[in-house]
Write a protein that holds these residues in place. Structure first.
Motif, PDB file in Angstrom:
ATOM      1  N   SER A  11      40.243  45.563  11.593  1.00  0.00           N
ATOM      2  CA  SER A  11      40.721  45.295  12.950  1.00  0.00           C
ATOM      3  C   SER A  11      41.282  43.887  13.091  1.00  0.00           C
ATOM      4  O   SER A  11      41.788  43.525  14.156  1.00  0.00           O
ATOM      5  N   THR A  12      41.199  43.078  12.030  1.00  0.00           N
ATOM      6  CA  THR A  12      41.747  41.714  12.079  1.00  0.00           C
ATOM      7  C   THR A  12      42.865  41.503  11.066  1.00  0.00           C
ATOM      8  O   THR A  12      43.328  40.384  10.899  1.00  0.00           O
ATOM      9  N   PRO A  14      46.589  42.887  10.363  1.00  0.00           N
ATOM     10  CA  PRO A  14      47.706  43.742  10.780  1.00  0.00           C
ATOM     11  C   PRO A  14      48.369  44.489   9.626  1.00  0.00           C
ATOM     12  O   PRO A  14      48.993  45.526   9.845  1.00  0.00           O
ATOM     13  N   THR A  40      44.978  43.227  20.295  1.00  0.00           N
ATOM     14  CA  THR A  40      45.323  41.931  19.719  1.00  0.00           C
ATOM     15  C   THR A  40      45.640  40.940  20.832  1.00  0.00           C
ATOM     16  O   THR A  40      45.794  41.314  22.003  1.00  0.00           O
ATOM     17  N   ASP A  41      45.765  39.673  20.456  1.00  0.00           N
ATOM     18  CA  ASP A  41      46.128  38.637  21.428  1.00  0.00           C
ATOM     19  C   ASP A  41      47.577  38.771  21.878  1.00  0.00           C
ATOM     20  O   ASP A  41      47.982  38.156  22.871  1.00  0.00           O
ATOM     21  N   THR A 108      40.775  42.004  22.121  1.00  0.00           N
ATOM     22  CA  THR A 108      41.276  41.524  20.831  1.00  0.00           C
ATOM     23  C   THR A 108      40.300  41.878  19.719  1.00  0.00           C
ATOM     24  O   THR A 108      39.097  42.035  19.955  1.00  0.00           O
ATOM     25  N   ALA A 109      40.849  42.033  18.504  1.00  0.00           N
ATOM     26  CA  ALA A 109      40.055  42.265  17.291  1.00  0.00           C
ATOM     27  C   ALA A 109      39.066  43.419  17.440  1.00  0.00           C
ATOM     28  O   ALA A 109      37.929  43.336  17.032  1.00  0.00           O
TER      29      ALA A 109
END
Length: 383
Positions: A11-12, A14, A40-41, A108-109
C-alpha cells in the motif's frame, strides 16, 4: 497481489499497483479474490470503514452506522464480511486520531477492498462531504471535546483496545526510576532485569522478547502507551526496527507491539490499591520464558503474539514455495523445449547423413555417425 507478476503488493509502493481494468481482469481470472483502492496523498478520497454494524441475514443496521451513512450521503457499499460498510467521500481527514472502536477513517497508505455491493439508498457517486466528515470525526472518533483528548487517549489506549471493552483507569504516580526499581524487586524481577539489559535468552525471537518487556511495562505503567514507549527506549533491547513503519495505517512496529501488550494485559499495577511489588508482579501478563509456559493466565499475551509471528512465517514460506514452484515449472518448460530442439537437430543430421556419402568405409562411417561428426557436418556444411 500485483497483476501479472503475482507477487505481493504494498500500500506504500505505487509500482505494485495497476489500473482498475487490469485489476478486474486479474480478479476475474480467479487469481485474486477481488480488487481494492489505495488511498494516497495525491487524491482527495477519504474512506470510512464501519465494522460490526450490520446483520448479514436481516440487513439490519445499528443506529450509529445509519447516522454516519446518512450524514455522509456518498457512495456506500457493503464490506466483504457482510457485517460492515465502506463509505467513500471527497474531503480532507481532520488532524487527530483516525480510529475509535469499530470506526476507522483513512486517506493515505491504506488498501480498501471494493466489493461493488452498493447500498441502494446511497448515491452512486463519490461526493464531497468535508463538513459532514469533520462533524463525524469530532463526534465519533476524536471525541465531542476537540480541545482535549479522551481519557482512553490520554492513557495511551488505542482504538483496538477500546474495541475490546477494556478500560484502563489507573494513575501510576511514580517517577520512572522508582517504577523501574519496583519492577526489579518483584518476584519476576530477574526476568525484567534480563530483558531490560537486552538479554533475550529463552525467547524464540527478538520480537517475542520485545513483546515480553512491553507486557511487563504495560503492567507497571497502568497501560500508559506513551510511558511504555518512553521506558522501552531506555532499555538495552531497543533496536532500529522499533520505529519502522510496518502497517498501512502508518503505525510503527513499536506502536503495534505496545498496543498488543496493553490489550493482552489482564490487570495492571495500582499503587493506591497495593504497594507490595512482590504481589503486584503476579498480576501482569508478561509473556513467559520456557520455564513457566504452563501458566495459562501469564501465557495469553505470549501465545497471541507467537500465533501472529507463526502466521507471518507461514505466509512467507507459502510465498517462497509458490515462487519456487513457478521457477520449477519454468525450468521444466525450458528443458522440454531444449529436448525438442535436440530431437529436431538429430533428425536433420540423420537425413543429411543418409544423402551425404553412401560409400564411406566402416571407419569413416563410425566417425561420421558419432554425435560430434553429425554436429560438425550440420554446423559446417561438411558433406
Amino acid at each position: 497481489m500485483t497483476p501479472g507478476s503475482g507477487e505481493f503488493a504494498s500500500s506504500t509502493d505505487p509500482d505494485t499497483w495497476t489500473s482498475v481494468e487490469i485489476a478486474l481482469k486479474y480478479a476475474d481470472s480467479g487469481d485474486a479474490d477481488g480488487v481494492g483502492f489505495v488511498f494516497t496523498d495525491d487524491d482527495p478520497i477519504v474512506g470510512v470503514d464501519l465494522d460490526d454494524c450490520r446483520d448479514p441475514e436481516t440487513g439490519d443496521v445499528d443506529d450509529r452506522a445509519q447516522d454516519i451513512i446518512a450524514r455522509l450521503d456518498s457512495y456506500t457499499e457493503i464490506s466483504p464480511s457482510g457485517i460492515g460498510f465502506h463509505v467513500l467521500i471527497e474531503g480532507e481527514l481532520p488532524d487527530g486520531r483516525n480510529r475509535r472502536g469499530t470506526i476507522e477513517l483513512y486517506d493515505t497508505a491504506r488498501f480498501f477492498t471494493v466489493t461493488g455491493d452498493h447500498l441502494e439508498e446511497t448515491p452512486g457517486r463519490v461526493a464531497r462531504r468535508q463538513d459532514a466528515l469533520e462533524a463525524i470525526h469530532r463526534e465519533y472518533v476524536q471525541g465531542t471535546d476537540t480541545g482535549a483528548k479522551s481519557e482512553s487517549e490520554n492513557r495511551g489506549v488505542t482504538s483496538e483496545q477500546v474495541s475490546t471493552d477494556k478500560t484502563v483507569d489507573i494513575d501510576v504516580d511514580l517517577e520512572d526510576e522508582e517504577l523501574l526499581e519496583k519492577a526489579r524487586n518483584a518476584s519476576n524481577g530477574s526476568k525484567f532485569e534480563r530483558l531490560w539489559k537486552g538479554n533475550t535468552a529463552g525467547y524464540e525471537s527478538q520480537s517475542e522478547a520485545d513483546m515480553a518487556l512491553c507486557c511487563l511495562l504495560a503492567f507497571w505503567t497502568g497501560g500508559d502507551h506513551t510511558r511504555v514507549d518512553r521506558l522501552f527506549r531506555q532499555s538495552g533491547i531497543l533496536r532500529e526496527k522499533w520505529d519502522d513503519v510496518h502497517y498501512a495505517d502508518g503505525s510503527t512496529y513499536g506502536d503495534k507491539t505496545i498496543e498488543r501488550a496493553i490489550a493482552n494485559t489482564s490487570e495492571f499495577y495500582d499503587p493506591d490499591a497495593r504497594d507490595d511489588s512482590s504481589e503486584a508482579s503476579s498480576r501482569e501478563s508478561e509473556s513467559p520464558t520456557t520455564g513457566d509456559r504452563d501458566e495459562p493466565a501469564k501465557n495469553h499475551a505470549y501465545l497471541v503474539e507467537k500465533n501472529r509471528l507463526l502466521s507471518d512465517r507461514v505466509d512467507d514460506l507459502e510465498a517462497t514455495l509458490k515462487e519456487k514452484d513457478d521457477r520449477i515449472d519454468e525450468l521444466e518448460a525450458t528443458n522440454e523445449l531444449l529436448r525438442e530442439q535436440l530431437r529436431d537437430c538429430q533428425e536433420t543430421l540423420e537425413r543429411r547423413e543418409q544423402t551425404s556419402n553412401p560409400e564411406m568405409d566402416e571407419t569413416s562411417a563410425d566417425e561420421d555417425n558419432s554425435i560430434w561428426g553429425r554436429v560438425r557436418r550440420f554446423a559446417g556444411g561438411d558433406n
